[in-house]
Design an enzyme around this catalytic site. Structure first.
Site, PDB file in Angstrom:
ATOM      1  N   ALA A 142     -23.521 -73.192  85.480  1.00  0.00           N
ATOM      2  CA  ALA A 142     -24.111 -72.218  84.570  1.00  0.00           C
ATOM      3  C   ALA A 142     -25.604 -72.500  84.471  1.00  0.00           C
ATOM      4  CB  ALA A 142     -23.468 -72.363  83.195  1.00  0.00           C
ATOM      5  N   GLY A 151     -19.902 -74.676  86.393  1.00  0.00           N
ATOM      6  CA  GLY A 151     -19.525 -73.277  86.618  1.00  0.00           C
ATOM      7  C   GLY A 151     -19.437 -72.935  88.095  1.00  0.00           C
ATOM      8  N   GLU A 170     -16.187 -73.945  89.141  1.00  0.00           N
ATOM      9  CA  GLU A 170     -15.224 -73.041  88.483  1.00  0.00           C
ATOM     10  C   GLU A 170     -15.120 -71.712  89.236  1.00  0.00           C
ATOM     11  OE1 GLU A 170     -17.090 -73.722  84.623  1.00  0.00           O
ATOM     12  OE2 GLU A 170     -15.113 -74.226  83.810  1.00  0.00           O
ATOM     13  N   GLU A 219     -20.055 -81.260  83.193  1.00  0.00           N
ATOM     14  CA  GLU A 219     -20.411 -80.776  81.855  1.00  0.00           C
ATOM     15  C   GLU A 219     -20.439 -81.887  80.818  1.00  0.00           C
ATOM     16  OE1 GLU A 219     -18.384 -79.284  83.958  1.00  0.00           O
ATOM     17  OE2 GLU A 219     -18.620 -77.106  83.922  1.00  0.00           O
TER      18      GLU A 219
HETATM   19  C1  HSC Z   1     -21.822 -75.448  83.210  1.00  0.00           C
HETATM   20  O1  HSC Z   1     -21.785 -75.125  84.355  1.00  0.00           O
HETATM   21  C2  HSC Z   1     -20.904 -74.923  82.163  1.00  0.00           C
HETATM   22  C3  HSC Z   1     -19.752 -74.174  82.774  1.00  0.00           C
HETATM   23  O2  HSC Z   1     -18.592 -74.967  82.682  1.00  0.00           O
HETATM   24  C4  HSC Z   1     -19.366 -72.885  82.161  1.00  0.00           C
HETATM   25  C5  HSC Z   1     -20.259 -72.184  81.274  1.00  0.00           C
HETATM   26  C6  HSC Z   1     -19.787 -70.822  80.952  1.00  0.00           C
HETATM   27  C7  HSC Z   1     -19.580 -70.641  79.524  1.00  0.00           C
HETATM   28  C8  HSC Z   1     -19.393 -69.275  79.082  1.00  0.00           C
HETATM   29  C9  HSC Z   1     -18.855 -69.224  77.719  1.00  0.00           C
HETATM   30  C10 HSC Z   1     -18.928 -67.825  77.138  1.00  0.00           C
HETATM   31  N1  HSC Z   1     -29.274 -74.580  85.201  1.00  0.00           N
HETATM   32  O3  HSC Z   1     -32.426 -81.521  89.654  1.00  0.00           O
HETATM   33  P1  HSC Z   1     -33.428 -80.827  90.485  1.00  0.00           P
HETATM   34  C11 HSC Z   1     -33.083 -76.532  88.039  1.00  0.00           C
HETATM   35  S1  HSC Z   1     -22.995 -76.555  82.667  1.00  0.00           S
HETATM   36  C12 HSC Z   1     -30.569 -74.309  85.183  1.00  0.00           C
HETATM   37  O4  HSC Z   1     -34.863 -81.235  90.378  1.00  0.00           O
HETATM   38  P2  HSC Z   1     -32.107 -81.861  92.809  1.00  0.00           P
HETATM   39  C13 HSC Z   1     -33.845 -77.734  87.558  1.00  0.00           C
HETATM   40  O5  HSC Z   1     -34.222 -77.608  86.222  1.00  0.00           O
HETATM   41  C14 HSC Z   1     -23.924 -76.937  84.116  1.00  0.00           C
HETATM   42  N2  HSC Z   1     -31.474 -74.929  85.986  1.00  0.00           N
HETATM   43  O6  HSC Z   1     -33.012 -80.829  92.022  1.00  0.00           O
HETATM   44  C15 HSC Z   1     -35.017 -77.725  88.506  1.00  0.00           C
HETATM   45  O7  HSC Z   1     -35.923 -76.752  88.052  1.00  0.00           O
HETATM   46  P3  HSC Z   1     -37.491 -76.959  88.194  1.00  0.00           P
HETATM   47  C16 HSC Z   1     -23.231 -77.867  84.992  1.00  0.00           C
HETATM   48  C17 HSC Z   1     -31.018 -75.843  86.823  1.00  0.00           C
HETATM   49  O8  HSC Z   1     -32.051 -81.365  94.189  1.00  0.00           O
HETATM   50  C18 HSC Z   1     -34.429 -77.218  89.814  1.00  0.00           C
HETATM   51  O9  HSC Z   1     -33.240 -76.554  89.449  1.00  0.00           O
HETATM   52  N3  HSC Z   1     -24.069 -78.229  86.114  1.00  0.00           N
HETATM   53  C19 HSC Z   1     -29.672 -76.184  86.886  1.00  0.00           C
HETATM   54  O10 HSC Z   1     -32.564 -83.254  92.543  1.00  0.00           O
HETATM   55  C20 HSC Z   1     -34.101 -78.310  90.788  1.00  0.00           C
HETATM   56  O11 HSC Z   1     -33.294 -79.275  90.140  1.00  0.00           O
HETATM   57  C21 HSC Z   1     -24.850 -79.288  86.084  1.00  0.00           C
HETATM   58  O12 HSC Z   1     -24.889 -80.045  85.133  1.00  0.00           O
HETATM   59  C22 HSC Z   1     -28.766 -75.501  86.036  1.00  0.00           C
HETATM   60  N4  HSC Z   1     -27.451 -75.749  86.059  1.00  0.00           N
HETATM   61  O13 HSC Z   1     -30.672 -81.737  92.139  1.00  0.00           O
HETATM   62  C23 HSC Z   1     -25.665 -79.536  87.314  1.00  0.00           C
HETATM   63  N5  HSC Z   1     -29.507 -77.148  87.816  1.00  0.00           N
HETATM   64  O14 HSC Z   1     -37.748 -77.066  89.671  1.00  0.00           O
HETATM   65  C24 HSC Z   1     -27.090 -79.754  86.947  1.00  0.00           C
HETATM   66  C25 HSC Z   1     -30.728 -77.395  88.310  1.00  0.00           C
HETATM   67  O15 HSC Z   1     -38.042 -75.763  87.551  1.00  0.00           O
HETATM   68  N6  HSC Z   1     -27.973 -79.891  88.092  1.00  0.00           N
HETATM   69  N7  HSC Z   1     -31.656 -76.607  87.727  1.00  0.00           N
HETATM   70  O16 HSC Z   1     -37.787 -78.240  87.469  1.00  0.00           O
HETATM   71  C26 HSC Z   1     -28.010 -80.975  88.877  1.00  0.00           C
HETATM   72  O17 HSC Z   1     -27.242 -81.897  88.763  1.00  0.00           O
HETATM   73  C27 HSC Z   1     -29.117 -81.048  89.898  1.00  0.00           C
HETATM   74  O18 HSC Z   1     -30.133 -80.199  89.482  1.00  0.00           O
HETATM   75  C28 HSC Z   1     -28.689 -80.635  91.319  1.00  0.00           C
HETATM   76  C29 HSC Z   1     -29.947 -80.549  92.217  1.00  0.00           C
HETATM   77  C30 HSC Z   1     -27.755 -81.699  91.887  1.00  0.00           C
HETATM   78  C31 HSC Z   1     -28.035 -79.302  91.338  1.00  0.00           C
END
Ligand code: HSC
Length: 693
Positions: free
Chosen positions: A62, A101, A104, A124
């Site tokens: 997400a 997500g 998912e 998450e």
């Molecule tokens: C989730 O998914 C919740 C779900 O279960 C469901 C929700 C639905 C609910 C609905 C209810 C009604 N979002 O880390 P990097 C950006 S929770 C936004 O430097 P890397 C980051 O800020 C999410 N931005 O790169 C950065 O931006 P900048 C679960 C995100 O290669 C750029 O991307 N997922 C983002 O070292 C590059 O990132 C996670 O927790 C995100 N999700 O690593 C994964 N992810 O350039 C979180 C990244 O402007 N992400 N950005 O500074 C990571 O672990 C790492 O970023 C990666 C990439 C491994 C993807």
């Protein structure tokens, strides 16, 4: 711009997600995905659909930046419902990472193919949340709750190979993952698609439930105070006790409640703050780093040896330099012993150890630094020593090589002035033990070239560190604020608190260690020597050192450590000594509550942080927070000192500091002008804009 492209390969529709940088599921992507899927579903020429992605991630989850804002349709669970309900088989072609997500989405597909290098996970929990788009209901139905629960509890991703073993993916592609997914989609058209996850209640057996409950009981004992861990247990249990639709609703309610929890807010704040540090205000993002192929470290003490290990661990050749053979032998023996410990613990193979040790070349004399692209000086913390080394290096190292000092307090421009190349001189402040601690303060003195700073940043990341650029000034950011806390500890002890009370307040807040135990671990003589050098005194700390109680290494400090114990016990003699100091100072001792102690320890740190921002020593409050999280064990779910202050309210902090200043007569406790201004305007540190250091 469209975030999903639809193409056709024969009868198979391929929906390619392309939403840089990481294909996060923001509103636009959710809408495009829903639209494209509906188009493909209604196109009579299409028999099956592949969801693929462009770029380094399949989908990173997400869009975290949307959390806390009003949800915008289409919601992810609804998009997934459409995927899972599709009459035409949908196959996920997973490359890069499929997280949160993103995984998912894949779980809602009828089948999954992963590239061999893909990583899949539900992280998450690390954001203080649980999966919110069906992960807690679909994953147990696919692989069993006993395997699904630990994956969601740790948040650690698994490799494609492991995912295949778990039954999380149907196939690992040897070659092109999209081609493999298309082939699988064609096969599913021919033989019929498997039941989607929501229909797979057969996996939720009594045996699986039993195994899950054992794990859930263990998790409650360990993580009972983390609301998301408890919510995860409840959600996974719902897979057994409720229908799929009811389970989804339960998961959604738990997820939504967690979104509003301050702990999750803090963790999400940290996620972005840790990424923000890569953008250095005042330095153009187009500036390229210099090439670093070979390094040299001056000084083979604990710090220098640890820094050399950082290079070796990252596969970079490094020369470790001392003045005499005996010193370098000692240093190399210490390094070898640390690697040996890792081998004994099983975290390093003997082959890897040999590889790493071979990358460290011991040498005597600064001449051995001639070929290095970067030299890091980790010699004795004394200006004269540093200047002599830098002056000598200036005549030895090649043009363009970076000269970095690992000083923790000293003035970097004065060190640079010993050379003819101040454009190449900066600070790289590692934290002890250097091979373990993630924080790296990169000190940017006036006069240093931008590409030298960018090189230090890039190198820091290669070394697996969290590099933060800071301005030049006594103690830079971390140690300067630590000193504010150390002074606060001394004030509290004199006023009536005891070491175990001070420490308990801080461990109760979430730190692993209190200030007294930390001083005992580091050695009380270190601070004593530094105070003496600066003509400063601290009555309690000085008296403890005068008694020879330097901490763990002498078996006695603020606490007692009988028989080499690592956890201290209360020491009646120390407590008597403290009471004597209070008496000599004419202080009537009084007791303090844990909250009072906390406020007296942390408010002065926030005040110092405000001064650091005012003076341009830190670019953003978030940088200060990242420093405290990665260098000083500030609990991540508290978001760092500046974020914490914002959650308390700066008006409250100002009032408390004023009261402390009035009570103690210590002008350092007067609220910093920036703090006063923000409080008066009803603002927080989060309202500040970044500025160059
Ligand atoms: C989730 O998914 C919740 C779900 O279960 C469901 C929700 C639905 C609910 C609905 C209810 C009604 N979002 O880390 P990097 C950006 S929770 C936004 O430097 P890397 C980051 O800020 C999410 N931005 O790169 C950065 O931006 P900048 C679960 C995100 O290669 C750029 O991307 N997922 C983002 O070292 C590059 O990132 C996670 O927790 C995100 N999700 O690593 C994964 N992810 O350039 C979180 C990244 O402007 N992400 N950005 O500074 C990571 O672990 C790492 O970023 C990666 C990439 C491994 C993807």
């Amino acid at each position: 711009m469209e975030t999903v492209r639809l193409a056709r390969q024969g009868e198979i529709a391929i929906a390619t997600i392309d939403n840089p940088p990481v294909n996060a599921l923001g509103q636009a992507l959710r809408a495009d995905l829903a639209r494209v899927l509906s188009e493909a579903s209604t196109d009579p020429a299409v028999t099956a659909i592949v969801i693929a992605a462009a770029g380094k991630a399949f989908i990173a989850g997400a869009d975290i930046s949307e959390f806390g804002k009003p949800p915008l349709a289409p919601l992810l669970p609804d998009v997934l419902d459409a995927i899972e309900g599709s009459e035409k088989p949908v196959v996920a072609a997973i490359q890069g990472v499929a997280l949160g997500g993103g995984l998912e989405v894949a779980l809602a597909c009828h089948a999954r193919v992963a590239a061999a290098s893909a990583m899949l996970g539900l992280p998450e929990i690390k954001l203080g949340l649980i999966p919110g788009a069906g992960g807690t209901q679909r994953l147990p139905r696919l692989i069993g709750a006993a395997k699904a629960f630990p994956m969601m509890l740790s948040g650690e991703p698994v490799s494609a190979g492991k995912a295949l073993e778990l039954g999380l993916v149907d196939e690992v592609a040897g070659g092109d993952v999209v081609a493999a997914a298309v082939t699988l989609a064609q096969a599913l058209v021919a033989k019929g698609a498997p039941e989607p996850a929501r229909e797979r209640d057969d996996r939720l057996t009594a045996k699986d439930r039993e195994a899950f409950e054992v794990l859930a009981a263990e998790a409650s004992l360990k993580s009972g105070d983390m609301p998301n861990a408890m919510a995860l247990i409840e959600a996974v249990r719902a897979a057994f006790t409720l229908s799929f639709a009811e389970g989804l609703a339960a998961e959604r309610a738990l997820f939504t409640a967690l979104l509003a929890d301050p702990r999750s807010k803090a963790l999400r704040y940290v996620f972005f703050a840790e990424r923000e540090i890569a953008r250095v205000p005042g330095i153009d993002s187009a500036v390229k780093p210099r090439e670093i192929a070979r390094a040299a470290v001056i000084g083979a003490g604990t710090m220098g040896g640890g820094i050399a290990m950082c290079f070796a661990n990252a596969g970079i050749a490094v020369t470790l330099i001392e003045q005499e053979q005996a010193q370098i032998d000692n240093g190399m023996n210490r390094v070898a012993a640390i690697y040996e410990m890792s081998v004994t613990r099983g975290s390093l193979t003997p082959a890897k150890r040999d590889e790493r040790v071979a990358l460290i070349t011991p040498a005597v004399g600064l001449g051995a630094a001639a070929e290095a692209d970067i030299v890091i000086e980790a010699a004795f913390e004394e200006m004269g020593v540093k200047q002599q080394i830098f002056g000598a290096l200036d005549a030895i190292v090649k043009p363009g090589a970076i000269l970095a000092s690992n000083t923790s307090y000293l003035d970097v421009p004065t060190i640079a002035a010993a050379t003819t190349r101040p454009q190449d001189v900066l600070g790289m402040h590692f934290f002890s033990p250097a091979n373990v601690m993630k924080l790296l303060e990169i000190v940017r003195p006036a006069g240093v070239a931008d590409d030298a700073v960018v090189t230090a940043m890039a190198l820091g990341r290669r070394l697996g560190k969290v590099p933060v650029v800071v301005g030049n000034g006594f103690g830079f950011v971390g140690n300067r604020m630590l000193e504010a806390r150390t002074r606060a500890t001394e004030r509290l002890l004199v006023a009536g608190a005891l070491p175990h009370e001070v420490d308990a307040a801080l461990t109760g807040f979430g730190f692993k260690m209190g200030p007294c135990a930390m001083a005992d671990l580091a050695g009380n003589d270190i601070g004593w020597r530094s105070r003496k050098a600066r003509g400063k005194t601290a009555a309690v700390a000085d008296a403890i050192c005068e008694a020879g109680w330097f901490g763990q290494k002498t078996g006695r400090g603020y606490f007692l450590y009988p028989d080499g114990a690592r956890t201290g016990q209360r020491d009646p003699e120390v407590e008597a000594l403290i009471a004597r100091v209070s008496q000599e100072k004419g202080v009537t001792r009084r007791s303090f509550t844990a909250d009072e102690i906390l406020s007296r320890l942390l408010d002065p740190m926030v005040n110092e942080g405000a001064r650091i921002l005012e003076e341009g020593i830190a670019a953003r409050p978030g940088d200060i927070d990242v420093i405290w999280l990665n260098g000083y064990n500030w609990p991540a779910w508290r978001g760092g000192p500046m974020h914490w202050a914002d959650t308390i309210g700066l008006g409250v902090i100002v009032a408390r500091l004023e009261a402390q200043a009035a009570e103690t007569g210590d002008t350092a406790l007067e609220p910093a002008p920036l703090l006063r201004r923000l409080a008066a305007e009803g603002k927080g540190f989060a309202d500040l804009k970044a500025r160059p250091v």
